[in-house]
Structures are given as C-alpha cells and as structure tokens.
Scaffold this active site. Sequence first.
Site, PDB file in Angstrom:
ATOM      1  N   GLU A 134      59.035  19.851  -5.511  1.00 60.49           N
ATOM      2  CA  GLU A 134      58.092  19.582  -4.425  1.00 60.49           C
ATOM      3  C   GLU A 134      57.818  20.878  -3.693  1.00 60.49           C
ATOM      4  O   GLU A 134      58.736  21.661  -3.410  1.00 60.49           O
ATOM      5  CB  GLU A 134      58.666  18.546  -3.464  1.00 60.49           C
ATOM      6  CG  GLU A 134      57.787  18.294  -2.245  1.00 60.49           C
ATOM      7  CD  GLU A 134      58.381  17.267  -1.280  1.00 60.49           C
ATOM      8  OE1 GLU A 134      58.014  17.298  -0.089  1.00 60.49           O
ATOM      9  OE2 GLU A 134      59.223  16.449  -1.705  1.00 60.49           O
ATOM     10  N   GLU A 139      53.914  21.199   6.768  1.00 61.52           N
ATOM     11  CA  GLU A 139      54.367  19.988   7.439  1.00 61.52           C
ATOM     12  C   GLU A 139      54.522  20.283   8.927  1.00 61.52           C
ATOM     13  O   GLU A 139      54.860  21.412   9.324  1.00 61.52           O
ATOM     14  CB  GLU A 139      55.709  19.512   6.887  1.00 61.52           C
ATOM     15  CG  GLU A 139      55.650  18.955   5.490  1.00 61.52           C
ATOM     16  CD  GLU A 139      56.996  18.403   5.055  1.00 61.52           C
ATOM     17  OE1 GLU A 139      57.165  17.172   5.073  1.00 61.52           O
ATOM     18  OE2 GLU A 139      57.866  19.217   4.703  1.00 61.52           O
TER      19      GLU A 139
END
Length: 468
Positions: A134, A139
């Site tokens: 990932e 974020e």
Amino acid sequence: MLRSLIRPAMAGLLLAAASAHAQWQLVWSDEFNGSISPNWVFETGAGGWGNNELQYYRRENATIENNALVITAKREDFGGMAYTSARMKTQGLKTFKFGRIEARMKLPAFLGAWPAFWMLGANLPQVGWPASGEIDVMEHVNDEQKVYGTIHWQDNNGQYAQYGGNIATTVTDWHVYAVEWDANAIRWYVDGTKYHEANIANSVNGTDEFQKDFFLLLNFAVGGNWPGFNVNTAALPAKMYVDYVRVYAPAASGVSTVYQDCNYAGYAAALPEGSYTLAQLQARGVRDNDLSSLRVNAGYQVQFFDGDNFTGASVTRSGDTGCLVDQGFNDRATSVIVSKAAPAWSRQIEAEAFSAQAGVQTEACSEGGQNVGWIDTNDWMAYNSISFPTSGSYRVEYRVASAAGGTLSLDLNAGSIQLGQLGVPNTGGWQNWTTISHTVNINAGTYNVGVFAQQGSWNLNWIKLTKL
C-alpha cells in the site's frame, strides 16, 4: 488507508539517496471536467474494510462541482451506519507501475475526518493485505494541519510493516500531493517540496511488493481506528475536493519533441525513434489533432499522418518547425513516425573531370591528384549529365586557390540557366586552398553544369553539390 497498530516502521528502512527531479510524461489523468471518468469504480458498504470506519460508502456522495470531484461526508442514517461518504478506485481498469502520481486537493478538517488519496497492489485479490503493498500518497486525520505519506507491506518474515513521514500544511487550502516512485525509492511531495522518502531498492526488507502494479483510490472516511470514534457532527456535511488526478511516466529521451501549440508552447512530448499510433500517442499525453510545432534532432525526421495507423495525408519535417500552419498540418496529426532521415543527397565533382573546357589546363595539386589552373577571364569547364534528384535549394561549394582573386559563375545547359556568381578571394598562393559556397535553386532533372570565369586568375580543385 488500511491501518494496523501491530508495530512501528522498521528501523532498517532508511532514506534512499537523493536524486534529481525527473522529467515526466503524462500517461493518464482524470480532470473531472464535467464528469467522473469511467476508469473509476465505486465501493459501497460499511466498516471501511478493517478500519472500523463509521460511515457507509455510497456512489451518490461523489459529485462534480465547478469541474472538481467532490466527495461529501454526511450525517445520514444508511445501511445501519450514522454517516455516509464515498470511496472510488481504478481497480480492474487502470493500474500503474512507477512514475509520478499526483492529485490537487482541498481537504476538510474536523474531529473524525479521514480523507485519503492512496494506492493498493493490483494483486490484492490474490495475496491479500498487506502482502499486496500500500502506498498512501496523502492522508489527513481530524483537524490537524498536517498530512501523512506512508507505505505498508509484508516484510521478509511475513510480518506487517509500515514506514511513514508527515509535513505541516494548511489542509483546507488547495495543494498538490504527489509521490515519485521508481525501482529504488518512493518520495513524497507537497507542492513540489519533498518531505519523505522510502528505500525499496533490491526489495530491501521485503519491499518487493513495490516493484509491481498498483491501482488508485480516493475516499473520505468518517472516524475509524486512526482518527478515533468521536465526530464533530456540527461540521457535517463536509467536502473533500479533487481538482484532478494525474499519472506520469518518466519521459524517455527523445530525438524529437512535439508541442501542443505553435512556437514550442503548451504541453510537450518527447518521442524516441519509432512509430506511434493514436493510442500510443495518447499514452504519452498527446491528444488527437492537437500538435502545432516540433523540434527534431539533426539526422532525424518526423512524419505526421492525419489518419490513424499511418494512413491519410502526411507531411515530413526534418528540422525544427515553429508552427505547422505553413505546412497545412496544424492540429491534424493522428499518428506519427519518427525515423532517421535519409542522408542528404550530395555529389563531389573533381574539377579535372570536365566533359569539355575552354582555355584551362590541369596540374598537380598540393591536396593530391590534380586541379584545374591557368584559368583566365571567359574560360570555362562543363560537366555533363549531372542529375539533381529533387527540386529545391542546393549548396554548391568550390575548392579554390588564387594569388590575386577573381569571380566565377555557375550555369546549366551552356548558359541557358544562370544560377549566380561568387567572388574568389586572394588565398595567398596558387596552392593555398579554401572553400567558398553559395546556395542556388535547381529544378529536379539532368543538366550539363558549367563553371565560367567572369574574372580569371584562380585555380579549382573540386565542386560539391548538396541538397538542402
């Protein structure tokens, strides 16, 4: 976006060596100009796939406003959850390996917010997470004025691992969030400023996941394992804005560069030697019927076709061209061939190889062989049956020597076509050679070429004809 609290980043995952910022070639984008590209699919459901998120994902929460994607989180009871939002991905439609992946975004900031732009390995269905790998491009959680960039993977011991960094920024303003990813490293940027780097060279610490294809995701979660489970409902509905998502590949070094606009403006694409159908041009960020100028390295040529697969009308350019309007090919190119140019036609004629002459003699030449000398005014040499392959400009060079200076002229077919005259300088001696030249226009055909002494007192070693 998938999270675990198993353990922190491995100490052995150090920053890779810094490298210069690469040049990039656009290979895919969604500009969200009026619609959402069909390259996205929407995930629906609750829980956030292991993150214990508090929302239910719905397609209806993704819209377009002012040519930007908007994902709206709402206080809304649906599917057993108290909130709704949206999550979208390119899985099964678009995957990418290496390059620059970026999005221009404006984020919400409130207790419970968790917007993200991220990537998962395309082999996720086969190997699961975290073995798929990932890459979190961006974020943000809660009301922090900070963004995070992280990788997650399964290490050599089969254990979960992560390695991340962060940077302070005003998240509610527009910013470009990006990663630059190659076989050796992944680097994170905000507005072009690098703030984090992870070494993946030689699959160090089991990072071989990051040598494979990934797909893209955008989502706006409400609550969950990372931001926690308290939500400022007064901030809802809240919106995450995405102006665009773009994916670039490293630009191959090309022998030609084509440009969107005249005078080498607009977007540019470097093209190595090869043949490019419309699909192949589009993969390099070139749109159909959208090229207006080009630069070409010496020794190469570019042939533009107005049909796909090298069909239809065409034009060939072997030099820089600031605007294809003059060639009638502006905004017409659909396929392109870049190739080595055929060598320019050239022929050298030894002066003493005349077919006929008047008044001249030959002698030994200091450069080898013989030259023509004793040239007086009104003397001449004729060279019969010289073929010129195409009409246009030719450069004519003469290797001359003179102790006094003079003038020569060039003609075709016994003077019926006059091509111009040229001064012969005093070179300081009858065997001190220099090259003089002029450019003349000649129609394709076969001629008897004549060199005439308008003013004598010069020697001639050779004549060279070159098509320009």
